[in-house]
Scaffold this motif. Structure first.
Motif, PDB file in Angstrom:
ATOM      1  N   VAL A 275      65.131  -0.929  28.864  1.00 34.84           N
ATOM      2  CA  VAL A 275      65.196   0.336  28.119  1.00 34.84           C
ATOM      3  C   VAL A 275      64.381   0.233  26.836  1.00 34.84           C
ATOM      4  N   PHE A 310      59.603  11.036  27.189  1.00 33.43           N
ATOM      5  CA  PHE A 310      60.681  10.056  27.268  1.00 33.43           C
ATOM      6  C   PHE A 310      61.994  10.667  27.756  1.00 33.43           C
ATOM      7  N   GLY A 314      62.926   8.139  30.417  1.00 32.62           N
ATOM      8  CA  GLY A 314      64.082   7.335  30.029  1.00 32.62           C
ATOM      9  C   GLY A 314      65.222   7.484  31.018  1.00 32.62           C
TER      10      GLY A 314
END
Length: 325
Positions: A275, A310, A314
């Motif tokens: 991450v 993102f 993500g």
């Protein structure tokens, strides 16, 4: 993506938008105030943050496997981008510092403003401890390596016609001096020296450095917006999107492969560093580009594009990590 992370990303865009308004309306004058603010960040606030961080690293808590699993692929991709860009720039189409600026844009993540709340929200105190451990070495490692590379390139450009041994040694001496007496490297070395002494920072010094360091994030976010206003996006979108994709997709894929199948990491430690590798581009990429007056608009655009994307990438990496458990 948790609500906490969403609001953090929203705050980033709002502060950068404020910088864009300031730049567009020329509230700070008609010269180049973005450059002035960048110098303030690079010579005052960033050195304070780096010195305080490195002086407080607890090396006894560093897990060598975690550190290597993260930094080997990060440094590998960074050097790969640097070498590829140097090869492409053999004709001198771009500035000498362009390969280093693009290399930092491809790997330097927003590990503090976005990364810390994500680590805390997703992994709790144990995961945050791992994240902060890597953060303590992040700027130290990447900025030091890139500073050396760019100073070597600049020295080579300045003295490319000199062939004598005397000229060569003078060039090497200048390069080493510029690398060490540098607003990034020097505070890191000083911080490490203080760390090695075993002494705690005096309270007044610690508070002063903490106050100066706290200005880095908002100042850099305002700079991103101002740079977009002053330099625009024309001619930068293609390169910026490519660098953002390297940061958001290729880098975490490399870290995942090296960490899981190279070092055998699993569970939370693996998830934390993957991450972290998947975070959007951090504002130090812009500060670095401002320092060497190279590709400022492209660096700003890369930060903006990667932060926008993102939200999707993500979530993708979190889903993949959950499937691997």
């Amino acid at each position: 993506m948790s609500a906490l992370v969403f609001w953090k990303l929203a705050a980033i865009f709002l502060i950068a938008s404020l910088g864009w308004i300031v730049g567009k309306l020329r509230w700070l004058g008609d010269g180049d105030p973005a450059r002035t603010l960048s110098n303030a960040a690079f010579y005052i606030f960033v050195p304070a943050l780096l010195f305080r961080t490195t002086s407080r690293i607890d090396f006894a808590q560093l897990d060598p496997a975690l550190v290597l699993a993260f930094f080997l692929p990060v440094l590998g991709l960074m050097l790969g981008v640097y070498v590829a860009e140097r090869h492409r720039n053999r004709g001198g189409r771009l500035a000498v510092a362009a390969p280093s600026v693009r290399a930092i844009s491809a790997v330097f993540g927003n590990t503090v403003q976005v990364g810390i709340p994500i680590a805390a929200a997703l992994f709790g105190e144990a995961g945050l401890a791992i994240h902060v451990t890597i953060v303590s070495l992040h700027a130290l490692t990447l900025l030091t390596v890139l500073t050396f590379l760019v100073e070597v390139d600049l020295a080579r450009e300045r003295h490319r016609e000199g062939t004598g041994a005397r000229r060569l040694w003078r060039t090497l001496a200048t390069t080493m001096r510029n690398t060490i007496i540098h607003p990034v490297v020097l505070p890191v070395l000083a911080g490490l020296a203080w760390n090695a002494s075993g002494l705690a920072l005096p309270p007044v010094a610690d508070e002063t450095l903490a106050t100066l360091g706290s200005a880095v994030v908002p100042l850099c976010l305002v700079l991103i917006g101002m740079s977009l206003a002053y330099y625009g996006l024309e001619g930068t979108a293609r390169a910026a999107i490519g660098l953002a994709l390297l940061k958001l997709l290729m880098l975490p894929a490399l870290v995942l492969a090296v960490a899981r199948w190279g070092f055998g990491l699993t569970g939370m430690p693996l998830a934390v560093i993957v991450v972290m590798a998947a975070l959007p581009v951090g504002s130090n990429a812009l500060i670095f580009s401002q320092r060497y007056e190279t590709l400022q608009a492209e660096a700003s655009a890369t930060i903006v594009f990667s932060t926008l994307a993102f939200v999707a990438t993500g979530s993708l990496w979190l889903a993949l990590l959950a499937a691997l458990d």
